[in-house]
Design a protein around this motif. Structure first.
Motif, short mmCIF file in Angstrom:
data_model
loop_
_atom_site.label_atom_id
_atom_site.label_comp_id
_atom_site.label_asym_id
_atom_site.label_seq_id
_atom_site.Cartn_x
_atom_site.Cartn_y
_atom_site.Cartn_z
N GLU A 321 -2.24 -32.74 -7.30
CA GLU A 321 -1.43 -31.57 -7.40
C GLU A 321 -0.49 -31.61 -8.54
N GLY A 322 0.38 -32.51 -8.44
CA GLY A 322 1.45 -32.58 -9.40
C GLY A 322 1.03 -32.53 -10.84
N LYS A 323 1.98 -32.35 -11.63
CA LYS A 323 1.69 -32.28 -13.04
C LYS A 323 1.45 -33.69 -13.52
N LYS A 324 0.66 -33.75 -14.43
CA LYS A 324 0.33 -35.06 -14.93
C LYS A 324 0.84 -35.15 -16.34
N CYS A 325 0.63 -36.28 -16.89
CA CYS A 325 1.16 -36.50 -18.22
C CYS A 325 0.82 -35.39 -19.19
N ARG A 326 -0.33 -35.00 -19.13
CA ARG A 326 -0.74 -33.99 -20.07
C ARG A 326 0.10 -32.75 -19.97
N LYS A 327 0.33 -32.39 -18.77
CA LYS A 327 1.07 -31.18 -18.55
C LYS A 327 2.54 -31.42 -18.85
N TYR A 329 4.04 -33.83 -20.72
CA TYR A 329 4.40 -34.08 -22.12
C TYR A 329 3.70 -33.18 -23.11
N GLY A 330 2.64 -32.71 -22.71
CA GLY A 330 1.95 -31.82 -23.64
C GLY A 330 1.05 -32.58 -24.59
N MET A 331 0.19 -31.88 -25.15
CA MET A 331 -0.75 -32.51 -26.05
C MET A 331 -0.05 -33.14 -27.24
N GLU A 332 1.00 -32.53 -27.63
CA GLU A 332 1.63 -33.07 -28.81
C GLU A 332 2.29 -34.41 -28.60
N ASN A 333 2.52 -34.70 -27.39
CA ASN A 333 3.11 -36.00 -27.13
C ASN A 333 2.13 -36.89 -26.41
N ARG A 334 1.03 -36.85 -26.90
CA ARG A 334 -0.02 -37.58 -26.22
C ARG A 334 0.34 -39.04 -26.08
N ASP A 335 1.07 -39.52 -27.00
CA ASP A 335 1.35 -40.94 -26.87
C ASP A 335 2.33 -41.25 -25.80
N MET A 336 2.87 -40.28 -25.22
CA MET A 336 3.78 -40.55 -24.13
C MET A 336 3.02 -40.58 -22.82
N TRP A 337 1.84 -40.24 -22.89
CA TRP A 337 1.07 -40.20 -21.66
C TRP A 337 0.79 -41.61 -21.17
N CYS A 338 0.47 -41.67 -19.99
CA CYS A 338 0.10 -42.98 -19.47
C CYS A 338 -1.31 -43.22 -20.01
N THR A 339 -1.64 -44.44 -20.04
CA THR A 339 -2.95 -44.73 -20.62
C THR A 339 -4.08 -44.02 -19.91
N ALA A 340 -3.98 -44.01 -18.66
CA ALA A 340 -5.06 -43.36 -17.93
C ALA A 340 -5.22 -41.93 -18.41
N CYS A 341 -4.13 -41.30 -18.55
CA CYS A 341 -4.23 -39.92 -18.99
C CYS A 341 -4.81 -39.85 -20.39
N LYS A 344 -8.22 -40.00 -20.30
CA LYS A 344 -8.79 -38.98 -19.44
C LYS A 344 -9.21 -39.57 -18.10
N LYS A 345 -8.45 -40.41 -17.66
CA LYS A 345 -8.75 -40.98 -16.36
C LYS A 345 -7.69 -40.47 -15.42
N ALA A 346 -7.79 -40.88 -14.21
CA ALA A 346 -6.82 -40.41 -13.24
C ALA A 346 -5.43 -40.92 -13.62
N CYS A 347 -4.55 -40.03 -13.62
CA CYS A 347 -3.19 -40.38 -14.03
C CYS A 347 -2.60 -41.47 -13.16
N GLN A 348 -1.94 -42.33 -13.81
CA GLN A 348 -1.34 -43.42 -13.06
C GLN A 348 0.15 -43.25 -12.96
N ARG A 349 0.65 -42.46 -13.78
CA ARG A 349 2.08 -42.29 -13.78
C ARG A 349 2.50 -41.32 -12.69
N PHE A 350 1.89 -40.25 -12.69
CA PHE A 350 2.25 -39.27 -11.66
C PHE A 350 1.15 -39.22 -10.62
N ILE A 351 1.26 -40.13 -9.81
CA ILE A 351 0.23 -40.17 -8.81
C ILE A 351 0.60 -39.21 -7.72
N ASP A 352 -0.34 -38.72 -7.12
CA ASP A 352 0.06 -37.77 -6.08
C ASP A 352 0.23 -38.49 -4.80
#
Length: 352
Positions: A321-327, A329-341, A344-352
């Motif tokens: 449900e929740g927003k994930k890194c992509r959402k 931080y946005g594409m422009e901050n891709r490097d802030m995403w968790c690696t999984a994101c 393109k794997k299941a987000c590890q930072r914002f786990i539901d």
DNA sequence: CTTGCCGGGGA
DNA sequence: TCCCCGGCAAG
């Protein structure tokens, strides 16, 4: 410090294309089946709780050669019909015919939501109300169209099969020789000119038509019973059968044991699953099958049983449900995403 | 159309 | 492994 980032914002804009084609097949296959299984007249799947399937394969691995000619599995009739019209999804099955032109870039078809691959049995299925059902004789140069199944059967029986005496007795073989077509009241699809797939079958797994299997009566549906009679004599030119096999797999627990068999004399091929009541969704594998096509005609039937409905457990994760890194931080901050994101794997930072 | 992410690779 | 991406289902 990532030096990588080759393409930072390069949103991927894949030229999706082949998918359409695939979809098409899936859809059409689905339609066919749908119509088969729900077809108002004949065909009642009484005991067979599950039959269905859908086609489509992934990875354009196989792609029937451009010349659809020998492809034994396509619906298109080898002989006539020529225009590959695009089937419009909402219409049901019959108006389709040949669209099977792999070589072409066809783009006309886009499908919103492809109908799902699972048709449960008794789903009411919405149908165009303004549809008229007709039956067309598929016998070689015949093409007679009648408005009732009984009529067409009788026609076939007497005219083509030469069974005059037993006029009222139908062993169902006629089914192979005619097809049901639905005409939209207003836009009459040129359904007549093109044939549609016969609906031979939903075969019951166990029985194979080896030869003279003549089933006795058959109360309701001659359909499944006869499913494969040895098509005696010259079958109407086209008996194209839809044939699709897929290997589906239910996510977690089960896997369906399947079996396929071929009858040497090239007369039939069928697959069947004996599956527990499970649902699958799947990824079809490849529907193709061509055989050398020797000299006679051959018929194949597909039998796929599966259980219908519901999305079950496994398929796919619900989708967090929740927003994930992509959402976030946005594409422009891709490097802030968790690696999984990032991967393109299941987000590890914002786990539901 | 956008998102989340599985399933596949390539390096 | 690490990293990407095609593709697809869900929204």
């Amino acid at each position: 410090m990532y030096l990588k980032r080759k393409r930072l914002l390069t949103q991927h804009h894949p030229e999706k294309k082949s998918s359409e084609e695939l979809d098409m097949d899936k859809v059409t296959a689905a339609m066919v089946l749908t119509s088969l299984s729900t077809s108002p007249l004949v065909r009642s799947p009484p005991v067979r709780p599950n039959e269905s399937l859908n086609g489509s394969w992934k990875e354009g691995g196989f792609v029937p050669s451009s010349t659809s000619s020998s492809g034994y599995w396509s619906w298109n009739a080898p002989s006539d019909q020529s225009n590959p019209s695009t089937p419009s999804p909402p219409l049901s099955a019959d108006s389709f015919k040949t669209f099977r032109t792999p070589s072409q870039p066809d783009d006309g078809i886009d499908e919103g939501e492809t109908s799902n691959l699972l048709f449960d049995e008794p789903i009411p299925r919405k149908r165009k109300n303004s549809m008229k059902v007709m039956f067309k004789c598929l016998w070689k140069n015949c093409g007679k169209v009648l408005s009732t199944a009984a009529g067409i059967q009788k026609h076939i029986r007497t005219i083509h099969l030469g069974r005059i005496g037993e006029s009222d007795y139908s062993d169902g073989e006629e089914d192979f020789y005619y097809t049901e077509i639905r005409l939209n009241t207003d836009s009459v699809a040129d359904g007549l000119s093109s044939l549609s797939p016969v609906s031979p079958s939903l075969a019951s797994p166990p029985s194979f038509p080896t030869q003279d299997a003549i089933r006795p009566e058959t109360s309701c549906a001659k359909t499944e019973t006869k499913l494969m009679t040895p098509l005696s004599r010259s079958a109407p030119t086209n008996l194209y059968l839809v044939h699709t096999d897929h290997a589906y797999q239910a996510t977690p627990p089960v896997n369906i044991p399947g079996s396929a068999k071929f009858t040497p004399n090239g007369s039939s091929f069928s697959i069947s699953w004996q599956s527990p009541p499970v649902t699958f969704t799947g990824i079809p594998v490849s529907p193709t099958h061509n055989r050398p096509a020797g000299s006679g005609e051959q018929k194949q039937s597909h039998t796929v049983l599966s259980s219908p409905p519901r999305v079950a457990f496994g398929l796919r994760k619900p989708r967090g449900e929740g927003k994930k890194c992509r959402k976030v931080y946005g594409m422009e901050n891709r490097d802030m995403w968790c690696t999984a994101c990032r991967w393109k794997k299941a987000c590890q930072r914002f786990i539901d």
